[in-house]
Write a protein that holds these residues in place. Sequence first.
Motif, short mmCIF file in Angstrom:
data_model
loop_
_atom_site.label_atom_id
_atom_site.label_comp_id
_atom_site.label_asym_id
_atom_site.label_seq_id
_atom_site.Cartn_x
_atom_site.Cartn_y
_atom_site.Cartn_z
N LYS A 61 4.71 -1.89 3.59
CA LYS A 61 3.63 -2.65 2.94
C LYS A 61 3.87 -4.15 3.04
O LYS A 61 2.93 -4.92 3.26
CB LYS A 61 3.49 -2.23 1.48
CG LYS A 61 2.90 -0.86 1.32
CD LYS A 61 2.68 -0.52 -0.14
CE LYS A 61 2.02 0.85 -0.23
NZ LYS A 61 1.40 1.07 -1.53
N ALA A 107 -2.74 -7.80 2.41
CA ALA A 107 -2.72 -7.30 1.03
C ALA A 107 -2.98 -8.44 0.04
O ALA A 107 -2.85 -9.62 0.38
CB ALA A 107 -1.36 -6.67 0.73
N LYS A 108 -3.31 -8.06 -1.17
CA LYS A 108 -3.41 -9.04 -2.24
C LYS A 108 -1.98 -9.40 -2.65
O LYS A 108 -1.15 -8.52 -2.87
CB LYS A 108 -4.17 -8.45 -3.42
CG LYS A 108 -5.63 -8.18 -3.09
CD LYS A 108 -6.33 -7.53 -4.27
CE LYS A 108 -7.78 -7.26 -3.86
NZ LYS A 108 -8.39 -6.23 -4.64
N ASN A 159 -0.76 -10.49 -5.39
CA ASN A 159 -0.36 -9.95 -6.69
C ASN A 159 0.09 -8.50 -6.58
O ASN A 159 1.00 -8.08 -7.29
CB ASN A 159 -1.47 -10.09 -7.72
CG ASN A 159 -1.60 -11.52 -8.23
OD1 ASN A 159 -0.67 -12.31 -8.11
ND2 ASN A 159 -2.75 -11.84 -8.79
N SER A 160 -0.53 -7.74 -5.70
CA SER A 160 -0.12 -6.35 -5.50
C SER A 160 1.29 -6.28 -4.94
O SER A 160 2.13 -5.50 -5.40
CB SER A 160 -1.07 -5.61 -4.56
OG SER A 160 -2.32 -5.44 -5.16
N ASN A 177 3.75 -7.27 -7.60
CA ASN A 177 3.94 -6.16 -8.54
C ASN A 177 4.80 -5.05 -7.95
O ASN A 177 5.63 -4.47 -8.65
CB ASN A 177 2.58 -5.61 -9.01
CG ASN A 177 1.89 -6.56 -9.96
OD1 ASN A 177 2.52 -7.38 -10.62
ND2 ASN A 177 0.57 -6.47 -10.01
N HIS A 178 4.60 -4.76 -6.67
CA HIS A 178 5.44 -3.75 -6.01
C HIS A 178 6.91 -4.17 -6.05
O HIS A 178 7.80 -3.36 -6.34
CB HIS A 178 5.02 -3.54 -4.56
CG HIS A 178 3.70 -2.87 -4.36
ND1 HIS A 178 3.21 -1.90 -5.19
CD2 HIS A 178 2.76 -3.05 -3.39
CE1 HIS A 178 2.02 -1.50 -4.75
NE2 HIS A 178 1.73 -2.19 -3.65
#
Length: 187
Positions: A105, A112-113, A115-116, A119-120
């Motif tokens: 990812k 990707a965002k 923030n995502s 968070n991951h």
Amino acid sequence: MKKVNHSQFAILGHLLSQGPMSGYDIRKLAEESTGHFWQESMGHLYPTLNKMLGEGLISELEKDQACGGRERRCYQITEKGLQRFEAWLEEPVVQAPFRHVLLLKLYFGRYAKQNSLINHLKTDQNNMKEKIEFLKNVKQQVETKWQGDAEADYWLITLDYGLSMLEARLAWCERSLIRLEKKSKGN
């Protein structure tokens, strides 16, 4: 090259070190010991036990010799199983393919965002902290409770590896978070 079922060697090792056990007992012991670096699913365990029975690597105890006094199928290592296990210990190590979803990812993170991804990484960071604390506690128990046991040094070697890998991954998470947080702020 023929694909090797390494699960059978985990099972043989547990039977060799702990004596006769049921499938349930093998799974429980594996979860508490080798499960930190070698996971076995119940769906794979019992077919592997049956295959090993057919190959003569293990044998089933008579019902009146059942493990723990309960009516369960209990297995013990055979001489053939011991020989196969000892031969496997001498074979060169062939590494399994490495797969890491978080890295995949992040590699495609441009799409990707932010923030995502952050968070991951924070989730991974928290998981690493929990695992480090858990393994430190296990290490302390082994050093105190199993001091002088013939297998303790080998357990400590694998625990040290696990701690080293987790600490390195935690440090990587922290560096990666700094980079992505800077990026998300436009710096």
